[in-house]
Design a protein around this motif. Sequence first.
Motif, PDB file in Angstrom:
ATOM      1  N   HIS A   4       5.351  -5.145   9.802  1.00  9.64           N
ATOM      2  CA  HIS A   4       5.927  -4.745  11.089  1.00  9.64           C
ATOM      3  C   HIS A   4       5.887  -5.946  12.028  1.00  9.64           C
ATOM      4  N   ASP A  22       5.468   4.829   5.417  1.00  8.09           N
ATOM      5  CA  ASP A  22       6.403   3.928   6.092  1.00  8.09           C
ATOM      6  C   ASP A  22       6.688   2.669   5.256  1.00  8.09           C
ATOM      7  N   HIS A  23       5.919   2.459   4.187  1.00  8.77           N
ATOM      8  CA  HIS A  23       6.159   1.316   3.289  1.00  8.77           C
ATOM      9  C   HIS A  23       6.713   1.743   1.930  1.00  8.77           C
ATOM     10  N   ASP A  60       0.501  -4.364   6.030  1.00  7.16           N
ATOM     11  CA  ASP A  60      -0.229  -4.011   7.246  1.00  7.16           C
ATOM     12  C   ASP A  60      -1.585  -4.720   7.334  1.00  7.16           C
ATOM     13  N   HIS A  65       0.866  -1.178   0.000  1.00  2.00           N
ATOM     14  CA  HIS A  65       0.000   0.000   0.000  1.00  2.00           C
ATOM     15  C   HIS A  65       0.897   1.219   0.000  1.00  2.00           C
TER      16      HIS A  65
HETATM   17 ZN   LIG Z   1       2.874   0.250   8.072  1.00  4.17          ZN
END
Ligand SMILES: [Zn+2]
Length: 260
Positions: free
Chosen positions: A175, A74-75, A136, A70
């Motif tokens: 994560h 953070d990705h 996620d 996505h």
């Molecule tokens: Zn994330």
Amino acid sequence: MTRIDVPGHDIVGVRASNPGPFTLTGTNSWIVGRDPAWLVDPGPAFHDHVKALVEVANRRGGLAGIALTHQHADHAEATGAVCGEFPDVPVAAAAGAIDVPLADGSTFGSLEALATPGHAPDHLAFLFGTAALTGDAVLGEGSVFISPDPKALASYLEGLSRLRERNLDVLCPGHGPMVCDPAAKLDEYISHRLDRERRLVAALAGGKRGVDEMLDDVWDDAPPELRPAAAVTLAAHLDKLADEGRLPPGVERPAFAGPA
Ligand SMILES: [Zn+2]
């Protein structure tokens, strides 16, 4: 920065140094296969993280493509920096400024995309052999927040069930630690969501209508820093009950600026 080996699979993880309440110990970027390799989720644009990804990819015969679960920063933030090192590498995802659009069932090299909306409407998991790179959709520990979108929670539960049907032997999450018993983790995720729903239905039956009192009842385990995310997920739960004709009148819906 930590390296994560995945026994029995030609996959290595590189964890970025961006710990936090949502990223846990940091974002996991995964490099799969070799001659050439494929990268799932480049992670945050940290110089040392990008350097590590490039080194691992080069040791594996270069990079053939970048797949994004996505578009959250953070990705996806380091995508440009990694492309700078491998200029002709295509970027694939379900949405955003990408080269190769993917949908449920698409293949991208040796990766198969499986739609897992919920955390983000256009979220994909990637299957590589009997491993799944879950972004996620499923974390190594804790749960994810569900971003309200039509049918978000019902679609999320369906994606989890479809992952459950794939007889996977490892989950490589965005994560947290890798998951060596995927069936148990997916069952835990599904029952966690249904448990929240059951508690929310009980709170509504008990006359609770306000956001704060619903959160106090149903998300009493959420630490203060995760309460805004719990409110986002509460909205997705209320939408599901409304879709199913199970929402009583007069229930306050959380107000927020949009998906975090
Ligand atoms: Zn994330």
